[in-house]
Design a protein around this motif. Structure first.
Motif, mmCIF file in Angstrom:
data_model
loop_
_atom_site.group_PDB
_atom_site.id
_atom_site.type_symbol
_atom_site.label_atom_id
_atom_site.label_comp_id
_atom_site.label_asym_id
_atom_site.label_seq_id
_atom_site.Cartn_x
_atom_site.Cartn_y
_atom_site.Cartn_z
ATOM 1 N N VAL A 45 0.836 -1.208 0.000
ATOM 2 C CA VAL A 45 0.000 0.000 0.000
ATOM 3 C C VAL A 45 0.870 1.257 0.000
ATOM 4 O O VAL A 45 0.610 2.202 -0.745
ATOM 5 N N GLY A 46 1.924 1.258 0.803
ATOM 6 C CA GLY A 46 2.776 2.438 0.899
ATOM 7 C C GLY A 46 3.467 2.779 -0.406
ATOM 8 O O GLY A 46 3.461 3.931 -0.846
ATOM 9 N N LEU A 47 4.073 1.782 -1.040
ATOM 10 C CA LEU A 47 4.765 2.048 -2.299
ATOM 11 C C LEU A 47 3.799 2.436 -3.408
ATOM 12 O O LEU A 47 4.108 3.306 -4.232
ATOM 13 N N ALA A 48 2.629 1.807 -3.435
ATOM 14 C CA ALA A 48 1.648 2.156 -4.462
ATOM 15 C C ALA A 48 1.158 3.595 -4.276
ATOM 16 O O ALA A 48 0.990 4.326 -5.261
ATOM 17 N N CYS A 49 0.948 4.007 -3.045
ATOM 18 C CA CYS A 49 0.468 5.373 -2.808
ATOM 19 C C CYS A 49 1.548 6.415 -3.092
ATOM 20 O O CYS A 49 1.248 7.498 -3.603
ATOM 21 N N ILE A 50 2.794 6.079 -2.782
ATOM 22 C CA ILE A 50 3.878 7.007 -3.107
ATOM 23 C C ILE A 50 4.013 7.150 -4.620
ATOM 24 O O ILE A 50 4.125 8.259 -5.151
ATOM 25 N N ALA A 51 3.978 6.025 -5.336
ATOM 26 C CA ALA A 51 4.080 6.072 -6.794
ATOM 27 C C ALA A 51 2.875 6.779 -7.407
ATOM 28 O O ALA A 51 3.024 7.569 -8.352
ATOM 29 N N GLY A 52 1.683 6.528 -6.886
ATOM 30 C CA GLY A 52 0.494 7.208 -7.383
ATOM 31 C C GLY A 52 0.547 8.700 -7.137
ATOM 32 O O GLY A 52 0.144 9.492 -7.983
ATOM 33 N N GLY A 53 1.044 9.102 -5.982
ATOM 34 C CA GLY A 53 1.180 10.528 -5.683
ATOM 35 C C GLY A 53 2.163 11.220 -6.602
ATOM 36 O O GLY A 53 1.925 12.341 -7.063
ATOM 37 N N MET A 54 3.275 10.536 -6.895
ATOM 38 C CA MET A 54 4.247 11.115 -7.826
ATOM 39 C C MET A 54 3.651 11.239 -9.227
ATOM 40 O O MET A 54 3.853 12.241 -9.917
ATOM 41 N N LEU A 83 -6.362 7.682 -13.990
ATOM 42 C CA LEU A 83 -5.583 6.464 -14.173
ATOM 43 C C LEU A 83 -4.406 6.415 -13.207
ATOM 44 O O LEU A 83 -4.051 5.354 -12.689
ATOM 45 N N ALA A 84 -3.806 7.559 -12.954
ATOM 46 C CA ALA A 84 -2.699 7.598 -12.003
ATOM 47 C C ALA A 84 -3.192 7.333 -10.579
ATOM 48 O O ALA A 84 -2.490 6.700 -9.787
ATOM 49 N N GLU A 85 -4.376 7.796 -10.247
ATOM 50 C CA GLU A 85 -4.936 7.510 -8.930
ATOM 51 C C GLU A 85 -5.300 6.038 -8.785
ATOM 52 O O GLU A 85 -5.359 5.510 -7.679
ATOM 53 N N GLY A 86 -5.562 5.382 -9.897
ATOM 54 C CA GLY A 86 -5.873 3.955 -9.855
ATOM 55 C C GLY A 86 -4.723 3.117 -9.344
ATOM 56 O O GLY A 86 -4.931 2.015 -8.829
ATOM 57 N N ILE A 87 -3.495 3.619 -9.458
ATOM 58 C CA ILE A 87 -2.337 2.904 -8.925
ATOM 59 C C ILE A 87 -2.497 2.719 -7.413
ATOM 60 O O ILE A 87 -2.219 1.648 -6.866
ATOM 61 N N CYS A 88 -2.975 3.745 -6.736
ATOM 62 C CA CYS A 88 -3.190 3.655 -5.288
ATOM 63 C C CYS A 88 -4.273 2.625 -4.956
ATOM 64 O O CYS A 88 -4.147 1.865 -3.993
ATOM 65 N N LEU A 89 -5.313 2.596 -5.752
ATOM 66 C CA LEU A 89 -6.385 1.635 -5.508
ATOM 67 C C LEU A 89 -5.918 0.206 -5.709
ATOM 68 O O LEU A 89 -6.308 -0.697 -4.959
ATOM 69 N N TRP A 90 -5.077 -0.017 -6.723
ATOM 70 C CA TRP A 90 -4.543 -1.368 -6.935
ATOM 71 C C TRP A 90 -3.639 -1.782 -5.783
ATOM 72 O O TRP A 90 -3.644 -2.939 -5.361
ATOM 73 N N GLY A 91 -2.850 -0.850 -5.258
ATOM 74 C CA GLY A 91 -2.022 -1.160 -4.094
ATOM 75 C C GLY A 91 -2.856 -1.515 -2.883
ATOM 76 O O GLY A 91 -2.534 -2.443 -2.134
ATOM 77 N N LEU A 93 -5.884 -2.802 -2.985
ATOM 78 C CA LEU A 93 -6.471 -4.103 -3.258
ATOM 79 C C LEU A 93 -5.472 -5.227 -2.993
ATOM 80 O O LEU A 93 -5.823 -6.253 -2.392
ATOM 81 N N VAL A 94 -4.234 -5.033 -3.400
ATOM 82 C CA VAL A 94 -3.208 -6.043 -3.143
ATOM 83 C C VAL A 94 -2.980 -6.201 -1.638
ATOM 84 O O VAL A 94 -2.844 -7.310 -1.126
ATOM 85 N N GLY A 95 -2.977 -5.090 -0.916
ATOM 86 C CA GLY A 95 -2.821 -5.158 0.537
ATOM 87 C C GLY A 95 -3.956 -5.926 1.203
ATOM 88 O O GLY A 95 -3.733 -6.734 2.109
ATOM 89 N N VAL A 96 -5.175 -5.700 0.759
ATOM 90 C CA VAL A 96 -6.321 -6.415 1.321
ATOM 91 C C VAL A 96 -6.234 -7.915 0.974
ATOM 92 O O VAL A 96 -6.513 -8.774 1.816
#
Length: 101
Positions: A45-54, A83-91, A93-96
């Motif tokens: 979740v952390g890496l996906a949110c950092i990448a999505g934020g960037m 689409l860039a915000e979707g990266i956070c959602l996928w992270g 989902l993977v965490g869950v």
């Protein structure tokens, strides 16, 4: 060359001793597996949110610059931000999926 080979052999022997289990350490291994699961979910979740934020930062700045020159581009630029915000959602989902496996 010899130094690398000796360090490789030492690493392999050390890892074999680390992963060797007996009956007493199986309970400790089960407890550490739960901790590793939480750590893996947090990293996902952390890496996906950092990448999505960037990504949102770069795409959003470019989209705002393009819309300031031509306001009709807003409909074409905003889906890319989504689409860039979707990266956070996928992270997330993977965490869950890691936690409830």
């Amino acid at each position: 060359m010899k130094k690398r080979f000796l360090s490789f052999i030492t690493l392999m022997a050390g890892s074999a001793m680390l992963f060797a289990e007996d009956a007493a350490s199986s309970a400790a291994a089960a407890a550490s597996a739960g901790a590793i699961k939480y750590l893996a979910a947090a990293i996902a979740v952390g890496l996906a949110c950092i990448a999505g934020g960037m990504a949102v930062g770069k795409i959003g700045a470019a989209a705002m610059g393009a819309m300031s020159e031509n306001p009709e581009l807003s409909g074409k630029a905003l889906p890319f931000v989504g689409l860039a915000e979707g990266i956070c959602l996928w992270g997330m989902l993977v965490g869950v999926l890691i936690l409830f496996r």
